[in-house]
Design an enzyme around this catalytic site. Structure first.
Site, PDB file in Angstrom:
ATOM      1  N   ASN A   1       0.863  -1.181   0.000  1.00  0.00           N
ATOM      2  CA  ASN A   1       0.000   0.000   0.000  1.00  0.00           C
ATOM      3  C   ASN A   1       0.901   1.232   0.000  1.00  0.00           C
ATOM      4  O   ASN A   1       1.446   1.612   1.030  1.00  0.00           O
ATOM      5  CB  ASN A   1      -0.899  -0.040   1.240  1.00  0.00           C
ATOM      6  CG  ASN A   1      -1.871   1.121   1.300  1.00  0.00           C
ATOM      7  OD1 ASN A   1      -1.845   2.016   0.453  1.00  0.00           O
ATOM      8  ND2 ASN A   1      -2.725   1.118   2.309  1.00  0.00           N
TER       9      ASN A   1
ATOM     10  N   ARG B   1      -2.737  -1.940  -3.373  1.00  0.00           N
ATOM     11  CA  ARG B   1      -3.872  -1.037  -3.257  1.00  0.00           C
ATOM     12  C   ARG B   1      -3.630   0.103  -4.239  1.00  0.00           C
ATOM     13  O   ARG B   1      -2.601   0.785  -4.164  1.00  0.00           O
ATOM     14  CB  ARG B   1      -3.946  -0.485  -1.834  1.00  0.00           C
ATOM     15  CG  ARG B   1      -5.097   0.459  -1.644  1.00  0.00           C
ATOM     16  CD  ARG B   1      -5.137   0.980  -0.224  1.00  0.00           C
ATOM     17  NE  ARG B   1      -6.318   1.818  -0.037  1.00  0.00           N
ATOM     18  CZ  ARG B   1      -6.541   2.512   1.071  1.00  0.00           C
ATOM     19  NH1 ARG B   1      -5.697   2.463   2.066  1.00  0.00           N
ATOM     20  NH2 ARG B   1      -7.619   3.241   1.183  1.00  0.00           N
TER      21      ARG B   1
ATOM     22  N   HIS C   1     -12.229   4.042  -0.130  1.00  0.00           N
ATOM     23  CA  HIS C   1     -12.281   3.024   0.936  1.00  0.00           C
ATOM     24  C   HIS C   1     -13.013   1.783   0.423  1.00  0.00           C
ATOM     25  O   HIS C   1     -13.601   1.030   1.209  1.00  0.00           O
ATOM     26  CB  HIS C   1     -13.055   3.516   2.179  1.00  0.00           C
ATOM     27  CG  HIS C   1     -12.373   4.592   2.965  1.00  0.00           C
ATOM     28  ND1 HIS C   1     -13.086   5.603   3.549  1.00  0.00           N
ATOM     29  CD2 HIS C   1     -11.080   4.800   3.280  1.00  0.00           C
ATOM     30  CE1 HIS C   1     -12.247   6.408   4.189  1.00  0.00           C
ATOM     31  NE2 HIS C   1     -11.017   5.934   4.044  1.00  0.00           N
TER      32      HIS C   1
ATOM     33  N   ARG D   1     -10.519  16.684   6.864  1.00  0.00           N
ATOM     34  CA  ARG D   1     -11.305  17.053   5.677  1.00  0.00           C
ATOM     35  C   ARG D   1     -12.690  17.543   6.081  1.00  0.00           C
ATOM     36  O   ARG D   1     -13.320  16.979   6.977  1.00  0.00           O
ATOM     37  CB  ARG D   1     -11.474  15.864   4.722  1.00  0.00           C
ATOM     38  CG  ARG D   1     -10.177  15.369   4.121  1.00  0.00           C
ATOM     39  CD  ARG D   1     -10.455  14.331   3.027  1.00  0.00           C
ATOM     40  NE  ARG D   1      -9.255  13.603   2.684  1.00  0.00           N
ATOM     41  CZ  ARG D   1      -9.098  12.280   2.853  1.00  0.00           C
ATOM     42  NH1 ARG D   1     -10.068  11.553   3.361  1.00  0.00           N
ATOM     43  NH2 ARG D   1      -7.973  11.706   2.504  1.00  0.00           N
TER      44      ARG D   1
ATOM     45  N   GLU E   1      -8.072  -4.353   5.292  1.00  0.00           N
ATOM     46  CA  GLU E   1      -7.892  -4.082   3.871  1.00  0.00           C
ATOM     47  C   GLU E   1      -6.792  -4.948   3.273  1.00  0.00           C
ATOM     48  O   GLU E   1      -6.887  -5.387   2.136  1.00  0.00           O
ATOM     49  CB  GLU E   1      -7.599  -2.591   3.666  1.00  0.00           C
ATOM     50  CG  GLU E   1      -8.860  -1.758   3.859  1.00  0.00           C
ATOM     51  CD  GLU E   1      -8.608  -0.279   4.021  1.00  0.00           C
ATOM     52  OE1 GLU E   1      -8.057   0.111   5.070  1.00  0.00           O
ATOM     53  OE2 GLU E   1      -8.963   0.489   3.120  1.00  0.00           O
TER      54      GLU E   1
END
Ligand code: ADP
Length: 397
Positions: free
Chosen positions: A7, A91, A180, A241, A385
């Site tokens: 990743n 990823r 995601h 964010r 993940e």
């Protein structure tokens, strides 16, 4: 069979080597500050002590080489040679309109990752560097791309089209993609299994609440809607964010503060969320909770607003699916913070949601946290993940 999961971020690289016979982690680690002074590799072999290797990592290629060396090191390594690695799963942030299903990397896949640089300016270049570094370090081994946008690509047009002139979709592929995806797919799938729900028709809402946060709605594991958009900025209030804002705010701040659009977007991405709302306390939800406990009003408002927005999205997605069978919480806040889970569910009494406080008193474990007479099953499902990427990779090779 052993699968290496990579990743890559713009200046970091996380990895896990997974034994697919029992899905156990053989080793994992993190390269930090790639391309910056002070780079280091933290390597954690299962059953052995963690090692920190400080060494210059000017590029992702050097980082991958260091990971390979660590994995094969006679002292703290876990494999005798890279021959033991069957494939590498990556990823990849953005597959644009072209790719949604995981795929073995070839020249066309690399071309699409490159063409999507402007859709994922921080991640896609790093993801491609990671793939090319693995190709160089382990020639001939299959590399698999698992798209963060993959899950959201199943959304129907009414959910993914923005109400802006159609030419921008045609010219620039501007639409809602969602992110995601690996986590939403994994958690909704686990929720269906663990909750004993109908795999074809179950209506599931997943709340992935971490530093980055998003909600998804899916029916039978197929995404109906998700809260992030063209970029991960849309939707929930996150660590830094803003999530949803009136776009006119951008113009207003730009005019008042003499900034350009890029500078304002940078503020919405990196200086907003609970960090911005709390007056700069922290992007970490634990710090915000502590400040609230000490009586800080802005921290209290930030947390209330975060919870309120998650609850609003759950309401909207219940309407989108005309019902909901299960709500699953995951990621840093979702897995660890019982108070946030409870506060979100308190908005959902009208759906017949009832939390069992004793069951909800849990961290990081798969569990049903709703009461026996709750009309909707509420669950804590830890995301994974890396394992999801490894499973997708195994399925393809
Ligand atoms: P990401 O992968 O997006 O960086 P994570 O899923 O790792 O994020 O989540 C990190 C967030 O989870 C942090 O803001 C952290 O404060 C929050 N978190 C972890 N444990 C707790 C807890 N016990 N209570 C509240 N928040 C927590």
């Amino acid at each position: 069979m052993k699968i290496l999961v990579i990743n890559c971020g713009s200046s970091s690289l996380k990895y896990q080597l997974i034994n697919m016979e029992d899905e156990s982690v053989i080793a994992k680690g993190l390269c930090e500050r790639i391309g910056i002074e002070g780079s280091k590799l933290t390597h954690e072999p299962a059953g052995k002590d963690k090692v920190v290797i400080e060494n210059a990592m000017p590029t992702h290629k050097t980082a991958i080489q260091m990971v390979m060396d660590a994995l094969q090191n006679p002292e703290y390594g876990v494999i005798a040679s890279t021959d033991e690695i069957s494939a590498i799963g990556h990823r990849v942030l953005h597959g644009g309109k072209v790719y949604s299903d995981s795929i073995v990397v070839d020249e066309d896949v690399k071309r699409v990752i490159r063409e999507c640089f402007d859709l994922g300016p921080l991640h896609n270049p790093a993801n491609l560097m990671g793939i090319e570094a693995c190709e160089a370090a382990m020639p001939g081994k299959p590399n698999v791309a698992v798209w963060d946008t993959g899950f959201g690509m199943a959304m129907p047009e009414k959910a993914y089209m923005y109400a802006i002139p159609h030419e921008y979709y045609e010219k620039y592929s501007i639409r809602r993609y969602g992110f995601h995806g690996t986590s939403h797919k994994f958690v909704s799938g686990e929720a269906i299994k663990f909750g004993g729900l109908d795999p074809k028709n179950a209506k599931v809402i997943v709340c992935h609440l971490g530093n980055g946060a998003s909600v998804s709605a899916s029916i039978g594991g197929k995404c109906v809607d998700t809260s992030m958009g063209l970029t991960p900025l849309e939707g929930l209030i996150m660590g830094t964010r803003s999530g949803d804002v009136d776009p006119a705010v951008v113009q207003f701040i730009a005019n008042k503060e003499g900034k350009d659009v890029n500078e304002v977007l940078n503020i919405l991405n990196k200086k907003s969320g609970v960090l911005g709302m709390s007056g700069g306390i922290s992007s970490d939800f634990r710090d915000i909770e502590n400040a609230k406990k000490e009586g800080n009003h802005l921290a209290e408002v930030a947390l209330d607003a975060f919870i309120y927005r998650v609850a609003k999205y759950i309401g909207a997605y219940t309407a989108a699916m005309n019902g909901v069978d299960a709500i699953a919480f995951t990621a840093g806040v979702g897995e660890n913070d019982k108070a946030s889970r409870k506060a979100i569910c308190e908005y959902l009494g009208y759906l017949g949601v009832k939390i069992d406080d004793e069951a909800n008193d849990v961290r990081g474990k798969m569990r049903v946290i709703s009461a026996a007479d709750s009309k909707v099953k509420v669950m804590l499902i830890p995301t994974n993940e890396e394992l999801a990427i490894a499973r997708e990779t195994k399925a393809l090779i």
